[in-house]
Design a protein around this motif. Structure first.
Motif, PDB file in Angstrom:
ATOM      1  N   MET A   1      26.040  43.278  19.522  1.00  0.00           N
ATOM      2  CA  MET A   1      25.711  42.749  20.646  1.00  0.00           C
ATOM      3  C   MET A   1      27.143  42.030  21.499  1.00  0.00           C
ATOM      4  O   MET A   1      27.782  41.775  20.742  1.00  0.00           O
ATOM      5  CB  MET A   1      24.777  41.491  20.323  1.00  0.00           C
ATOM      6  CG  MET A   1      24.182  40.987  21.685  1.00  0.00           C
ATOM      7  SD  MET A   1      22.765  40.097  21.291  1.00  0.00           S
ATOM      8  CE  MET A   1      21.680  40.093  22.419  1.00  0.00           C
ATOM      9  N   SER A   2      26.873  41.814  22.540  1.00  0.00           N
ATOM     10  CA  SER A   2      28.036  41.204  23.448  1.00  0.00           C
ATOM     11  C   SER A   2      27.897  39.809  23.854  1.00  0.00           C
ATOM     12  O   SER A   2      26.673  39.082  23.847  1.00  0.00           O
ATOM     13  CB  SER A   2      28.316  42.101  24.813  1.00  0.00           C
ATOM     14  OG  SER A   2      27.326  41.678  25.435  1.00  0.00           O
ATOM     15  N   ILE A   3      29.051  39.354  24.188  1.00  0.00           N
ATOM     16  CA  ILE A   3      29.050  37.806  24.722  1.00  0.00           C
ATOM     17  C   ILE A   3      28.334  37.758  26.045  1.00  0.00           C
ATOM     18  O   ILE A   3      27.728  36.914  26.434  1.00  0.00           O
ATOM     19  CB  ILE A   3      30.483  37.321  24.692  1.00  0.00           C
ATOM     20  CG1 ILE A   3      31.142  37.227  23.320  1.00  0.00           C
ATOM     21  CG2 ILE A   3      30.504  36.170  25.689  1.00  0.00           C
ATOM     22  CD1 ILE A   3      32.501  36.890  23.273  1.00  0.00           C
ATOM     23  N   GLU A   4      28.302  38.785  26.774  1.00  0.00           N
ATOM     24  CA  GLU A   4      27.829  38.800  28.065  1.00  0.00           C
ATOM     25  C   GLU A   4      26.346  38.849  27.904  1.00  0.00           C
ATOM     26  O   GLU A   4      25.499  38.182  28.503  1.00  0.00           O
ATOM     27  CB  GLU A   4      28.101  40.124  28.734  1.00  0.00           C
ATOM     28  CG  GLU A   4      29.529  40.279  29.461  1.00  0.00           C
ATOM     29  CD  GLU A   4      30.624  40.613  28.234  1.00  0.00           C
ATOM     30  OE1 GLU A   4      30.120  41.243  27.281  1.00  0.00           O
ATOM     31  OE2 GLU A   4      31.730  40.517  28.418  1.00  0.00           O
ATOM     32  N   LEU A   5      25.791  39.469  26.909  1.00  0.00           N
ATOM     33  CA  LEU A   5      24.254  39.217  26.716  1.00  0.00           C
ATOM     34  C   LEU A   5      23.976  37.911  25.998  1.00  0.00           C
ATOM     35  O   LEU A   5      23.082  37.569  26.479  1.00  0.00           O
ATOM     36  CB  LEU A   5      23.691  40.488  25.661  1.00  0.00           C
ATOM     37  CG  LEU A   5      22.376  40.627  25.338  1.00  0.00           C
ATOM     38  CD1 LEU A   5      21.620  40.996  26.755  1.00  0.00           C
ATOM     39  CD2 LEU A   5      21.959  41.737  24.661  1.00  0.00           C
ATOM     40  N   ALA A   6      24.677  37.396  25.269  1.00  0.00           N
ATOM     41  CA  ALA A   6      24.564  35.943  24.793  1.00  0.00           C
ATOM     42  C   ALA A   6      24.196  35.269  25.884  1.00  0.00           C
ATOM     43  O   ALA A   6      23.457  34.382  26.127  1.00  0.00           O
ATOM     44  CB  ALA A   6      25.497  35.865  23.694  1.00  0.00           C
ATOM     45  N   ARG A   7      25.344  35.276  26.715  1.00  0.00           N
ATOM     46  CA  ARG A   7      25.327  34.212  28.110  1.00  0.00           C
ATOM     47  C   ARG A   7      24.236  34.799  28.876  1.00  0.00           C
ATOM     48  O   ARG A   7      23.556  33.815  29.375  1.00  0.00           O
ATOM     49  CB  ARG A   7      26.660  34.517  28.707  1.00  0.00           C
ATOM     50  CG  ARG A   7      26.849  33.554  29.770  1.00  0.00           C
ATOM     51  CD  ARG A   7      28.218  33.685  30.618  1.00  0.00           C
ATOM     52  NE  ARG A   7      29.362  33.531  29.636  1.00  0.00           N
ATOM     53  CZ  ARG A   7      30.339  34.078  29.301  1.00  0.00           C
ATOM     54  NH1 ARG A   7      30.523  35.446  29.696  1.00  0.00           N
ATOM     55  NH2 ARG A   7      31.369  33.715  28.367  1.00  0.00           N
ATOM     56  N   TRP A   8      23.833  35.894  29.020  1.00  0.00           N
ATOM     57  CA  TRP A   8      22.786  36.440  29.923  1.00  0.00           C
ATOM     58  C   TRP A   8      21.295  35.498  29.565  1.00  0.00           C
ATOM     59  O   TRP A   8      20.749  34.981  30.091  1.00  0.00           O
ATOM     60  CB  TRP A   8      22.479  37.704  29.986  1.00  0.00           C
ATOM     61  CG  TRP A   8      21.426  38.171  30.822  1.00  0.00           C
ATOM     62  CD1 TRP A   8      21.457  38.465  32.140  1.00  0.00           C
ATOM     63  CD2 TRP A   8      20.124  38.561  30.233  1.00  0.00           C
ATOM     64  NE1 TRP A   8      20.104  38.959  32.502  1.00  0.00           N
ATOM     65  CE2 TRP A   8      19.411  39.104  31.313  1.00  0.00           C
ATOM     66  CE3 TRP A   8      19.487  38.512  28.709  1.00  0.00           C
ATOM     67  CZ2 TRP A   8      17.960  39.769  31.332  1.00  0.00           C
ATOM     68  CZ3 TRP A   8      18.255  39.089  28.726  1.00  0.00           C
ATOM     69  CH2 TRP A   8      17.319  39.727  29.999  1.00  0.00           C
TER      70      TRP A   8
END
Length: 79
Positions: free
Chosen positions: A1-8
């Motif tokens: 998983m990515s940081i972008e998804l976590a932030r989303w």
């Protein structure tokens, strides 16, 4: 998983004024799953689908991976 998804996940949860347990209940997953999502851990396709349905927003796009390209460049230098 990515940081972008976590932030989303975190940003959409905060925009609705929800705590992690509240979002978990609304989505139908455990609060541990939401915690893992906001930490950037991998999630099941079911969880991702539930989050997309709940928020009504598409998942963020993943940045392209250049790992394979980088390996090829290193290999070519030795030919």
């Amino acid at each position: 998983m990515s940081i972008e998804l976590a932030r989303w996940v975190r940003d959409n949860r905060n925009a609705r004024g929800l705590t992690q347990p509240q979002l978990a209940e609304a989505v139908g997953v455990s609060d541990k799953t939401i915690f893992r999502a906001e930490r950037g851990d991998s999630l099941s396709a079911y969880t991702l689908d539930q989050l997309v349905r709940y928020f009504g927003k598409p998942l963020p796009e993943e940045p392209p991976s250049f790992i394979g390209h980088f390996s090829l460049i290193l290999y070519r230098e030795y030919l």
